[in-house]
Design a protein around this motif. Sequence first.
Motif, short mmCIF file in Angstrom:
data_model
loop_
_atom_site.label_atom_id
_atom_site.label_comp_id
_atom_site.label_asym_id
_atom_site.label_seq_id
_atom_site.Cartn_x
_atom_site.Cartn_y
_atom_site.Cartn_z
N PHE A 158 0.75 -1.08 0.18
CA PHE A 158 0.08 0.13 0.20
C PHE A 158 0.95 1.31 0.00
O PHE A 158 0.24 2.45 0.24
N GLY A 159 2.06 1.12 0.13
CA GLY A 159 3.18 2.33 0.04
C GLY A 159 3.19 3.11 1.47
O GLY A 159 2.99 4.33 1.20
N LEU A 160 2.87 2.12 2.41
CA LEU A 160 2.92 2.87 3.84
C LEU A 160 3.94 2.69 4.77
O LEU A 160 4.64 1.69 4.44
N PRO A 161 4.52 3.51 5.48
CA PRO A 161 5.56 3.42 6.27
C PRO A 161 5.10 2.08 7.42
O PRO A 161 4.33 2.25 8.24
N ASP A 162 6.07 1.32 7.60
CA ASP A 162 5.75 0.08 8.39
C ASP A 162 6.28 0.39 9.99
O ASP A 162 7.62 0.72 9.90
N SER A 444 2.85 3.64 10.15
CA SER A 444 3.54 5.07 10.79
C SER A 444 2.64 6.12 9.95
O SER A 444 2.14 5.92 8.63
N PRO A 445 2.77 7.34 10.61
CA PRO A 445 2.12 8.34 9.83
C PRO A 445 3.02 8.66 8.44
O PRO A 445 4.20 8.51 8.34
N THR A 446 2.42 9.17 7.43
CA THR A 446 3.01 9.39 6.00
C THR A 446 3.47 10.55 6.21
O THR A 446 2.92 11.53 6.64
N THR A 447 4.85 11.02 5.70
CA THR A 447 5.18 12.44 5.39
C THR A 447 4.63 13.20 4.26
O THR A 447 4.54 12.23 3.11
N THR A 448 4.29 14.45 4.41
CA THR A 448 3.83 15.16 3.20
C THR A 448 4.77 16.20 2.58
O THR A 448 5.80 16.57 3.34
#
Length: 448
Positions: A158-162, A444-448
């Motif tokens: 999903f392209g998310l931080p683990d 984890s929160p995604t960075t923008t």
Amino acid sequence: MEAVVREADPLNITPGSEGNHFAQAYREWRRAYYNRFPTFWGTLPGESVEEYAVYGALEISHEHAEALRNASSRLYTLMTRLALLLQQADNESLIEMGIPVSALPYVHIVMPEMPAVMCGRFEFVMSAEGPKLLEFNAETPTFVVELFHMNGQVCTDFGLPDPNVHCQQQLVQAVRAAITAGLDWIEPQPSGERSVVFSAYAHRKEERITTEFYHQLLLEQGDVPYRTSFRGLHELRVTRNGLFTADGERVDVLYKLYPTEHLMLDEDVDGTPVGLALMELVRKRQLAVINPPISFVLQNKALVAILWALHLAESELFTSEEHAWIEQYVLPTYLSPLDAEGQPIFTGQHVIKPVYGREGSSVTILDQHEVIEHSQWNFYDKQIKVYQQYAGLPTTTIQTEAGLTPVNLVHNCFIVDGTPSAIGVRACQKLIFDDNSYFLPVCSPTTT
């Protein structure tokens, strides 16, 4: 309390706007995704097919992840110290906390070089004040494949931080260290090639695959200086001289995803108490087991009640800082519902649960005398109970095959060879979580 974490939206869709049509599409997407992993139980078989693994992820802040790991590290330090003392206590004290009489010789076995828990799982309520301990699954934890493997797979896809990156390597090192400690502990030292067996019920998918997961991690590290295999429990033979596989291979170290309270009741077809015989092999140092006997003490929920009692008594077993940790993380927990004057300890909401209960069986949530919720199953009613202050679970709404579903959340953190490790969340529409509660991946929160 509404969860302060938010549901991540890896699919870039708005579930609420599409109603039943979306729920049908979600069902197809979810099953197609988890069908890619045939060894995993993303969908539970049974009389009616049940959704287990959610197709999405819940975002957990870095602060909450750190709080879970800090709580686990600190509680592990305190609880193992107490468990070591209890291993040396008289039998009467152990019986009072619900240790079965037949398990007493086993409980007193100390394996000093082996970690008290190779891999164990803390369960927490994530409250407004931070994590509050529910229980410690120290001896035979599941949820391992989910957090050490599938959670990372979902995050990658999903392209998310683990939040659990590198945790699998922690687990590999812990498995190796525990095996080495076990091989060094047995007497006399084997003269030939040594043997390590990973075992569970072969016909129970979750238990078998979880156990095979440990074994596979070990094999992926390359050559190891001993034989290793997975064997179903039915393939093991207990004799007076040792534990053997069905084809006659001696077992030196056994990882068993099988609870000691079940083991001690096991009998052969002729009535021979083979479970107790296996425990006697450990006492005679002819066999090492993972997790070791102290984990059976740590698994006992009465340990939390004893920890709380020592805190109230301002015991010198703990420093002032450690007493502050107990106050911070431990819910008031007792071995009796009444105080010294015979009055109810809790006048509000509290939980009654057996000291060796599993999968939400034989649990009752009360508000004074009114039952708020009771378990569907009551397998452990005859056990000694603990009485614990109730803490409201955080809530959120997730997309499921049934549509948008309000759920309660329990946060988990593994401890691996004394080090905090993988974190994760289970979700349930009920307050009492059972074996069919949802696995909700986390990111984890995604960075923008």
